[in-house]
Scaffold this active site. Sequence first.
Site, short mmCIF file in Angstrom:
data_model
loop_
_atom_site.label_atom_id
_atom_site.label_comp_id
_atom_site.label_asym_id
_atom_site.label_seq_id
_atom_site.Cartn_x
_atom_site.Cartn_y
_atom_site.Cartn_z
N LYS A 249 0.79 -1.19 0.05
CA LYS A 249 -0.05 0.24 0.10
C LYS A 249 0.85 1.08 0.11
O LYS A 249 1.91 1.09 0.47
CB LYS A 249 -0.85 0.22 1.28
CG LYS A 249 -2.18 0.68 1.29
CD LYS A 249 -2.96 0.12 0.31
CE LYS A 249 -4.49 0.78 0.42
NZ LYS A 249 -5.44 -0.06 0.15
N1 GLU Z 1 -7.26 -0.11 -2.98
C1 GLU Z 1 -7.97 -1.22 -3.17
C2 GLU Z 1 -7.92 -2.17 -1.88
O1 GLU Z 1 -7.88 -1.50 -0.95
C3 GLU Z 1 -7.66 -1.96 -4.35
C4 GLU Z 1 -6.31 -2.27 -4.54
C5 GLU Z 1 -5.74 -2.88 -5.74
O2 GLU Z 1 -6.46 -2.96 -6.89
O3 GLU Z 1 -4.68 -3.23 -5.89
O4 GLU Z 1 -8.38 -3.38 -2.03
#
Ligand code: GLU
Length: 428
Positions: free
Chosen positions: A108
């Site tokens: 993240k």
């Molecule tokens: N931000 C989204 C999540 O928390 C999607 C992450 C992604 O598609 O890599 O799952």
Amino acid sequence: MDAMRQRSLHQTAVEQFQRAADLVGIEDRYRAILSHPKNEVIVNFPVQMDDGTWRIFRGYRIQHNNVLGPYKGGLRFHPDVNLDEVKALAAWMTFKCALVGLPLGGAKGGVTIDPSEHSEAEMQRIVRRFTHALGTNIGPEHDIPAPDVGTNSQMMDWLMDTFANLSGPASRHLVKGVVTGKSVLCGGSVGREEATGQGVLYTLRHWCGETGQRLDQLSVAVQGFGNVGGHFSRLANEAGCRVVVVSDHTGTVSSEKGLDIDALWDWAQDHGGIAGFADSAYGIGAEDVLTDELFTTPVDVFVPAALENQITAARAHVLQCRLVLEAANGPTTPEGETILESRGIEVVPDVLANAGGVIVSYFEWLQNKSSRAWSAEDVDSRLRSILWQASDSIVATRAELGCTRREAAYAVALRRLQAVYDRRDIFP
Ligand code: GLU
């Protein structure tokens, strides 16, 4: 004040997986590895503002685990982004991808910034300079960002374009998959925009089947009306649910008969939020209410689709619902969860409920690798089947271990991770 406010979010994430690790006997060395991110990248980068001044921004990319595949996870642009939060969110991505069986790891990132303070031109420079600062820490076979709170497909397009320009002419098109959640024009997947909300609805359908309820007889409260809460509300409304109360950062609106979600959606797109809708010509039957009513209105399903730590102990005491469907990441504090449990309120955990986003991100990445475009039907049916299987495995694991849905979800994920570690072993 809820004790949770002082607790580290990463500590919460670690405690969540440790509980399930106890249930299924995960080896200590794997627990130790999963208790820490593999890499923590922090960058401070300068960007010129429209008025000629310069500002330094702080950005993060936390790579939690890549034993199952390349690091994967969104980029959050929000004033509260900090190292502890991004570490927790990165860990949740590892367990989410493992639970639904994707060949992807967890990561993240984010920037501590209030996007509403910046013009589009400034935002473009910020995204491009952040991408440059991350450099080779991201890549289509290494670490693949995506949208999250405060970011969108336009920002992912800029990220991809910057990375492509830094990669040299021969690999310009090979690197499209460096990021997912792009616009369809620039190599994104159909269905990615609404994928998280769609996935939340599929997991609700599965819960209905499991517990013998009818989807079209459920009333729903939704916290958050952005990409996740907004699309979920639209799709749930289409499927016959009655969405009776919705809140976002601008206000809370309610209608006992059910809100006109399509009108509310159009209003929020045009006005940057739901405030003002109830008093407008479009808001027939809707009324503005206090934020507290979001939590106290009797509904069948409460859907947190905003930020973490929203269902505190105090709120868990007053919620009048049968199910909490976690569309956001980490919306329930550990204290809140204990109270929900004692009151017999069920929880479909975030790592399952909101996995639709990363699943369709995976589809986008596959499409980029093969220079193909899948149909909407293909995307939808594959998304549904992955979420169905993961939901089934949680039901089976719950029956086997006699535990909560969250513990079962983590148990499935941890068993997958442990099986792969057992085969590969730990280098050297
Ligand atoms: N931000 C989204 C999540 O928390 C999607 C992450 C992604 O598609 O890599 O799952």
